[in-house]
Motif scaffolding. Structure first.
Motif, short mmCIF file in Angstrom:
data_model
loop_
_atom_site.label_atom_id
_atom_site.label_comp_id
_atom_site.label_asym_id
_atom_site.label_seq_id
_atom_site.Cartn_x
_atom_site.Cartn_y
_atom_site.Cartn_z
N LEU A 1 0.84 -1.20 0.00
CA LEU A 1 0.00 0.00 0.00
C LEU A 1 0.87 1.25 0.00
N THR A 2 0.27 2.36 -0.38
CA THR A 2 1.05 3.59 -0.56
C THR A 2 1.49 4.21 0.75
N ASP A 3 0.94 3.73 1.89
CA ASP A 3 1.37 4.30 3.17
C ASP A 3 2.44 3.43 3.84
N GLU A 4 3.22 2.71 2.98
CA GLU A 4 4.31 1.86 3.45
C GLU A 4 3.85 0.76 4.39
N THR A 5 2.72 0.17 4.04
CA THR A 5 2.20 -0.98 4.76
C THR A 5 2.00 -2.11 3.76
N VAL A 6 2.30 -3.33 4.19
CA VAL A 6 2.01 -4.50 3.37
C VAL A 6 0.74 -5.16 3.92
N LEU A 7 -0.22 -5.37 3.06
CA LEU A 7 -1.45 -6.05 3.45
C LEU A 7 -1.35 -7.48 2.92
#
Length: 325
Positions: A130-136
């Motif tokens: 994701l663009t907020d530096e999170t991996v889903l």
């Protein structure tokens, strides 16, 4: 997202912009677990749900915001969330959920492949950056299997209800005239064979496999039940009256079935719902299978106490920082 694959694929193939809102954390009690997803299109068509209706409106607005901006949005429902929470809304159950909303990239072949596998009922997994530096991390197990032996009216009803409950249903009968797509349109697989022969060739039976014997013929019932009870499946049930069950047990013992094996057999099949129609009977059977899988009491909730959703299994999403991967 993967749980909605069958509905999302046609939209993505037509180029319809879609955003997903996925539960990433549950506090106390909530109607659905981590991984539950609601999707929304640019014209506000809603697919799926996050709750029994408590927060759907706010979740839709969050998804639309993510879709319009092309950026990830986060929200908290049921309590005053952290400083970066965008939405706060109430859950009637008294719990709380945190969600992430994100546009679905229909041009990403990894996304398409994962959706195709999930829509087909196969195991599917994908990590979304994701663009907020999170991996889903999204994971969807294959559908549990329901093997229905016999192709009468009760079998047709069980196939309909079982498919609606998320099972991949196989219908097997020795009579080709009965095992037709017209009679079983929801079935994942139709097999014309002696039931015990089919069971002997069953690929990878496991705890998520349920076998229901509805053949109503001792010549077929006995070898099928004996074979099923010796497989590593999670549920074996057989339909029949009290007199039929008693006679069948004696015949199974004569056929070499041990007391321990016989103790695995659920017969008469189904919960006591006072069922009269094939559809009501099918509902009672699926209810027993689900209760057995969840190790639930099958009692009325009004006669029990404790959290209603305490035993809910996690869905398909676990967020982790990119750096931790």
């Amino acid at each position: 997202m993967l749980e909605l694959a069958a509905d999302l694929l046609p939209l993505i193939e037509r180029g319809v912009p879609v955003a997903a809102v996925t539960v990433t954390r549950v506090v106390r009690s909530a109607p659905r677990g981590v991984g539950a997803t609601l999707a929304v299109t640019s014209d506000a068509r809603v697919i799926g749900s996050l709750s029994g209706g408590c927060v759907e409106g706010d979740a839709v607005m969050l998804g639309l915001d993510a879709l319009r901006s092309g950026e990830v949005r986060r929200g908290s429902f049921g309590f005053t969330g952290p400083d970066d929470a965008i939405v706060t809304a109430g859950l009637a159950c008294g719990g709380a959920i945190e969600v992430v909303a994100y546009p679905i990239d229909g041009d990403d072949t990894r996304v398409r492949d994962a959706l195709v596998a999930a829509a087909a009922g196969r195991e599917s997994a994908i990590d979304l950056d994701l663009t907020d530096e999170t991996v889903l991390e999204l994971h969807r197990p294959s559908r549990p299997r329901l093997v229905v032996l016999g192709a009468g009216e009760h079998a047709a009803a069980l196939c309909r209800v079982g498919a609606a409950a998320g099972f991949a249903v196989t219908v097997c009968d020795a009579w080709a005239l009965m095992v037709t797509r017209d009679r079983f349109p929801e079935a994942s697989e139709l097999v014309v064979a002696a039931p015990h022969d089919y069971l002997a060739s069953l690929e990878s039976p496991d705890e998520r496999t349920a076998v229901c014997v509805l053949t109503h013929d001792e010549r077929l019932d006995i070898p099928a039940i004996r074979t099923a009870l010796r497989l590593p499946v999670g549920f074996v049930g057989a339909m029949g009256s009290r007199a039929t069950v008693a006679r069948r047990a004696a015949l199974l013992t004569q056929a070499g079935v041990t007391d321990a094996e016989l103790g695995r057999l659920r017969s008469p099949l189904g919960l006591d719902l006072g069922a009269e129609t094939p559809e009501e009977t099918a509902l009672s059977v699926i209810a027993e299978i689900v209760a057995a899988r969840r190790r639930a009491s099958a009692l009325p909730l009004s006669s029990t106490d404790g959290p209603l959703h305490a035993g809910a299994a996690p869905g398909c999403a676990v967020p982790t920082p990119v750096m931790a991967r």
